[in-house]
Design an enzyme around this catalytic site. Sequence first.
Site, PDB file in Angstrom:
ATOM      1  N   LEU A 107       0.840  -1.197   0.000  1.00 34.44           N
ATOM      2  CA  LEU A 107       0.000   0.000   0.000  1.00 34.44           C
ATOM      3  C   LEU A 107       0.875   1.247   0.000  1.00 34.44           C
ATOM      4  CD1 LEU A 107      -2.522  -1.162   2.791  1.00 34.44           C
ATOM      5  CD2 LEU A 107      -2.300  -1.976   0.446  1.00 34.44           C
ATOM      6  N   ASP A 108       1.425   1.574  -1.157  1.00 26.70           N
ATOM      7  CA  ASP A 108       2.419   2.641  -1.261  1.00 26.70           C
ATOM      8  C   ASP A 108       1.777   3.937  -1.761  1.00 26.70           C
ATOM      9  OD1 ASP A 108       4.822   3.922  -1.177  1.00 26.70           O
ATOM     10  OD2 ASP A 108       5.666   2.972  -2.954  1.00 26.70           O
TER      11      ASP A 108
END
Length: 274
Positions: free
Chosen positions: A41-42
């Site tokens: 989850l960047d």
Amino acid sequence: MEKQSNSLVVRLVGSLVGYMRRFLFRFLSVGPIPCHVAFILDGNRRYARKWKMDDRMGYKVGFLALMRLMRCCHELGVKYITVYVFSIENFKRRPEEVQNVMELMLEKIEGLIKEEGILNQYGVRMEFVGNLKLLAEPVRIAAEKAMRLTAHHKSLVLVVAVAYTSTDEITHAAQECCQDKAAHGNQQQLVEVADVERHMYMAVAPDPDILLRTSGETRLSNFLLWQTSNSLLYSPAVLWPEVGLHHLVWAVLNFQRVQSYLHKRRNCLYLSTQ
């Protein structure tokens, strides 16, 4: 009257979108469906800066994106989802930032395990993996409660990697192997690959078929290094809160294109360790 008209339009649009999504998933189901999709989850903080909001709000929008994709994965027939929520390295960030993330994590875990929540609606079992003793105590207790309350669910498994790195996972597994063999008087017996895998945090799920990392980054960042040697890697340029159905669909289409090759590679790897 105007409010009723707007409400009717919203319901019609929602029904149309739902129908199109089901049609699309039926089309995809002609080919092989990935069993396990993992996500890094960047981009939550960059999204917050982009829209001039605080970091906490960026994480909240990112949580909504996760819920959307979890719903889509469930409808598509994916059985396991793993999300990289917080690395051990992230504890080196500013104390107030770590505290904010812990508080938000506690809030979301408690929200998820409510009786009417999405976990019960879709039959989702939660598994938290990583060095959980590093978590703030309220978060760890909430995580243990979520796993206990959802243990009977069988439709979809949501694996949350928190206080996690692959190097810590592999080190922990090796130590557990040695301790296990010593406890059974087998100090001289060699440690096999299967022994290590049995003690991995990620033993709760099969190896991922797809690893999707947003923000266009192609680094694994110490995530599932052991498990992704034969996974499809996909790195869309969007920030995590911006990820959507079309990115998932594109990843699945690419997986279907190379699935037979990946399957052969996994079989060869499995046979070589026997």
